[in-house]
Motif scaffolding. Structure first.
Motif, short mmCIF file in Angstrom:
data_model
loop_
_atom_site.label_atom_id
_atom_site.label_comp_id
_atom_site.label_asym_id
_atom_site.label_seq_id
_atom_site.Cartn_x
_atom_site.Cartn_y
_atom_site.Cartn_z
N ALA A 105 -24.92 15.63 -20.35
CA ALA A 105 -24.95 14.72 -21.49
C ALA A 105 -23.58 14.65 -22.16
CB ALA A 105 -26.00 15.18 -22.50
N LYS A 106 -23.11 13.42 -22.39
CA LYS A 106 -21.85 13.15 -23.07
C LYS A 106 -20.61 13.55 -22.27
CE LYS A 106 -24.02 13.44 -27.57
NZ LYS A 106 -24.09 14.09 -28.85
N LEU A 107 -20.77 13.80 -20.99
CA LEU A 107 -19.61 14.08 -20.14
C LEU A 107 -19.11 12.78 -19.52
CD1 LEU A 107 -20.65 17.31 -18.17
CD2 LEU A 107 -19.27 17.16 -20.25
N SER A 108 -17.82 12.73 -19.24
CA SER A 108 -17.25 11.59 -18.53
C SER A 108 -17.70 11.62 -17.06
CB SER A 108 -15.73 11.65 -18.60
OG SER A 108 -15.25 12.72 -17.79
N ALA A 109 -17.44 10.55 -16.35
CA ALA A 109 -17.79 10.49 -14.92
C ALA A 109 -17.09 11.61 -14.15
CB ALA A 109 -17.43 9.12 -14.35
N LYS A 110 -15.83 11.85 -14.45
CA LYS A 110 -15.08 12.92 -13.76
C LYS A 110 -15.68 14.29 -14.09
CE LYS A 110 -10.57 12.59 -13.82
NZ LYS A 110 -9.14 12.74 -14.21
N GLN A 111 -16.06 14.48 -15.34
CA GLN A 111 -16.67 15.76 -15.73
C GLN A 111 -18.04 15.94 -15.08
OE1 GLN A 111 -16.24 15.00 -20.01
NE2 GLN A 111 -15.13 16.96 -20.16
N ARG A 112 -18.81 14.85 -14.96
CA ARG A 112 -20.12 14.95 -14.29
C ARG A 112 -19.94 15.29 -12.81
NH1 ARG A 112 -21.16 10.54 -17.51
NH2 ARG A 112 -21.08 9.11 -15.75
N ALA A 113 -18.89 14.78 -12.20
CA ALA A 113 -18.61 15.13 -10.80
C ALA A 113 -18.30 16.62 -10.68
CB ALA A 113 -17.45 14.29 -10.26
N LEU A 114 -17.53 17.15 -11.62
CA LEU A 114 -17.23 18.58 -11.60
C LEU A 114 -18.47 19.41 -11.92
CD1 LEU A 114 -13.66 18.71 -13.13
CD2 LEU A 114 -14.36 19.44 -10.85
N LEU A 115 -19.34 18.89 -12.78
CA LEU A 115 -20.60 19.58 -13.05
C LEU A 115 -21.42 19.67 -11.78
CD1 LEU A 115 -22.79 20.84 -14.83
CD2 LEU A 115 -23.54 18.50 -15.40
N ARG A 116 -21.45 18.60 -11.02
CA ARG A 116 -22.17 18.62 -9.74
C ARG A 116 -21.60 19.71 -8.83
NH1 ARG A 116 -25.51 14.79 -7.76
NH2 ARG A 116 -25.88 14.83 -5.53
N LEU A 117 -20.29 19.82 -8.81
CA LEU A 117 -19.64 20.89 -8.05
C LEU A 117 -20.05 22.26 -8.59
CD1 LEU A 117 -17.46 21.76 -5.92
CD2 LEU A 117 -15.82 21.64 -7.80
N ALA A 118 -20.05 22.41 -9.90
CA ALA A 118 -20.40 23.69 -10.53
C ALA A 118 -21.84 24.10 -10.22
CB ALA A 118 -20.19 23.61 -12.04
N LEU A 119 -22.73 23.12 -10.09
CA LEU A 119 -24.15 23.41 -9.84
C LEU A 119 -24.44 23.81 -8.40
CD1 LEU A 119 -25.77 20.51 -11.88
CD2 LEU A 119 -25.75 22.95 -12.47
N SER A 120 -23.51 23.59 -7.53
CA SER A 120 -23.71 23.88 -6.12
C SER A 120 -23.80 25.38 -5.84
CB SER A 120 -22.55 23.28 -5.30
OG SER A 120 -22.58 23.76 -3.98
N ALA A 145 -12.91 24.06 -16.08
CA ALA A 145 -12.59 22.96 -15.18
C ALA A 145 -13.24 21.66 -15.67
CB ALA A 145 -13.05 23.28 -13.76
N ILE A 146 -14.49 21.74 -16.06
CA ILE A 146 -15.20 20.57 -16.56
C ILE A 146 -14.54 20.07 -17.85
CG2 ILE A 146 -17.38 19.79 -17.57
CD1 ILE A 146 -18.75 21.74 -15.51
N ASP A 147 -14.22 20.99 -18.74
CA ASP A 147 -13.61 20.61 -20.01
C ASP A 147 -12.25 19.95 -19.82
OD1 ASP A 147 -13.64 20.53 -22.90
OD2 ASP A 147 -12.12 22.13 -22.83
N SER A 148 -11.48 20.45 -18.87
CA SER A 148 -10.12 19.93 -18.69
C SER A 148 -10.11 18.57 -17.98
CB SER A 148 -9.27 20.93 -17.91
OG SER A 148 -9.73 21.03 -16.58
N ALA A 149 -11.23 18.16 -17.46
CA ALA A 149 -11.29 16.90 -16.70
C ALA A 149 -11.59 15.69 -17.57
CB ALA A 149 -12.35 17.03 -15.61
N LYS A 150 -11.45 15.82 -18.86
CA LYS A 150 -11.76 14.69 -19.77
C LYS A 150 -11.06 13.50 -19.34
CE LYS A 150 -12.69 17.60 -23.68
NZ LYS A 150 -12.31 18.06 -24.95
#
Length: 150
Positions: A105-120, A145-150
Motif C-alpha cells: 500500500a502506497k508504494l511506487s511501482a518500483k517499490q512494489r517490484a522490490l517488495l515482490r522480490l523481498a517476498l520471494s 532497498a524498498i525505501d530507497s527505490a522511491k
C-alpha cells in the motif's frame, strides 16, 4: 510407496485419493493447516509503512526459516511440474496477493517490484542461509532497498 508407508492397501489409498491432484491437495492442505503462512490482515492496522514492512517480512521470513526444506522442494518442483505449480498457486497465491496488497500500500511501482522480490522464498534463502544474514538483518536490507527505490 504412500500406501505402504501409511500401512494400507493401494486400493484404500485410491479410494480416498482417485488421482494425483486430490492427493496433493490433501497433503498441502494438511501441511498448511499444521503450519499456516502468516496472516496479512493484522498488518493493515500498522500505520507506519516501515513498521508494517518489517512486521510482515519478519513473519514471512520466520515461516520460511521453519519450513525451508519443504518450501525449497515444493517451489523447485513447481517450476517443472504443472500440477505442483497449480497447487502452489492455490495454497500460496492468496497469501502472496494479500502480502502484496497490505505491504505494498502506497508504494511506487518500483517499490512494489522490490517488495515482490523481498517476498520471494529464494530472496530470503539468498540473504539468510546462504548469505549469512540473521532474519532481522535480511528484513532490514529489503526494507532499505524498498525505501530507497522511491
Amino acid at each position: 510407496m504412500i500406501a505402504e508407508r501409511a500401512g494400507v492397501q493401494r486400493h484404500t489409498l485410491y479410494a480416498h485419493f482417485p488421482d494425483e491432484r486430490s492427493l496433493l491437495l490433501a497433503c498441502s492442505e494438511l501441511a498448511m493447516e499444521r503450519n499456516p503462512l502468516p496472516d496479512a490482515e493484522p498488518w493493515r492496522a500498522i500505520a507506519d509503512q516501515h513498521a508494517r514492512l518489517r512486521t510482515g517480512l519478519l513473519a514471512i521470513y520466520g515461516w520460511y526459516e521453519r519450513n525451508a526444506a519443504l518450501a525449497a522442494c515444493v517451489l523447485r518442483d513447481a517450476e517443472f511440474h504443472a500440477l505442483t505449480k497449480e497447487i502452489v498457486a492455490i495454497r500460496w497465491g492468496p497469501h502472496m496477493a494479500a502480502y502484496q496488497e497490505v505491504l505494498g500500500a502506497k508504494l511506487s511501482a518500483k517499490q512494489r517490484a522490490l517488495l515482490r522480490l523481498a517476498l520471494s522464498f529464494f530472496t530470503w534463502r539468498t540473504l539468510a542461509p546462504e548469505g549469512g544474514l540473521k532474519r532481522a538483518a535480511a528484513v532490514e536490507a529489503m526494507v532499505q532497498a524498498i525505501d530507497s527505490a522511491k
